[in-house]
Design a protein around this motif. Sequence first.
Motif, short mmCIF file in Angstrom:
data_model
loop_
_atom_site.label_atom_id
_atom_site.label_comp_id
_atom_site.label_asym_id
_atom_site.label_seq_id
_atom_site.Cartn_x
_atom_site.Cartn_y
_atom_site.Cartn_z
N UNK A 1 0.93 -0.63 -0.19
CA UNK A 1 -0.53 -0.25 -0.38
C UNK A 1 0.70 0.96 0.30
N UNK A 2 1.88 1.23 0.44
CA UNK A 2 2.80 2.02 0.79
C UNK A 2 3.59 3.00 -0.38
N UNK A 3 3.48 1.21 -1.41
CA UNK A 3 4.37 1.29 -2.43
C UNK A 3 3.57 2.28 -3.30
N UNK B 1 16.78 4.70 3.12
CA UNK B 1 15.34 5.79 2.34
C UNK B 1 14.48 5.53 2.90
N UNK B 2 13.53 6.76 2.74
CA UNK B 2 11.99 6.00 2.91
C UNK B 2 11.82 5.70 2.07
N UNK B 3 10.95 4.50 2.53
CA UNK B 3 10.74 3.17 2.06
C UNK B 3 11.35 2.07 2.69
N UNK B 4 12.39 1.31 2.48
CA UNK B 4 13.18 0.77 2.61
C UNK B 4 13.63 0.86 4.15
N UNK C 1 13.41 4.99 -7.55
CA UNK C 1 14.47 4.72 -7.36
C UNK C 1 14.85 2.85 -7.03
N UNK C 2 13.61 2.41 -6.08
CA UNK C 2 13.71 1.05 -6.17
C UNK C 2 13.68 0.25 -7.43
#
Length: 158
Positions: free
Chosen positions: A15-17, A117-120, A35-36
């Motif tokens: 959901x965050x992605x 970073x954000x999300x990781x 970036x991912x």
Amino acid sequence: MKYLMMVQGTQADYAAMGGTASEGSPAWTQEDVRAMYAHMTALNKDLTASGEMIDGQGLAEPARTRFVTLGVDGEPVVADGPYGETEEVLAGYRTLAQCSTLQGGGVGHPAPGGPEGRGFRAGSPCPTTWLSDLPPDGRDVRPAGAVYDRFSPVGSGP
């Protein structure tokens, strides 16, 4: 020896992605998603160039996963599954011909999901295991004298 490198995730991560934040999973921007994918593409290219990569796939989010069991009548029963919002499930995998991280040297395997970073999340586990070396016809080609339990060699590492 072949290895399976597993990437884990939760429904909240998926959901965050997609831009929906939740506790512990901040919303990703389009730049975060790019970036991912750039990170994963670079890692896959490195693994391919080193001769390690056999295959790799991302999997559908847990909300799309189905749980199949055998009913009392012997027929399959398909349900949405036991996956909660925060339960980690297999989100993707890479099959490797060798694994330099476990064997030392080589490409090495930085965070398989993406750059920090954000999300990781730093320290996110990346379970890696060896795959059975038995051929499809079931012939036992394991080294003579090796003692095996159901899942792994006992007293003789891969």
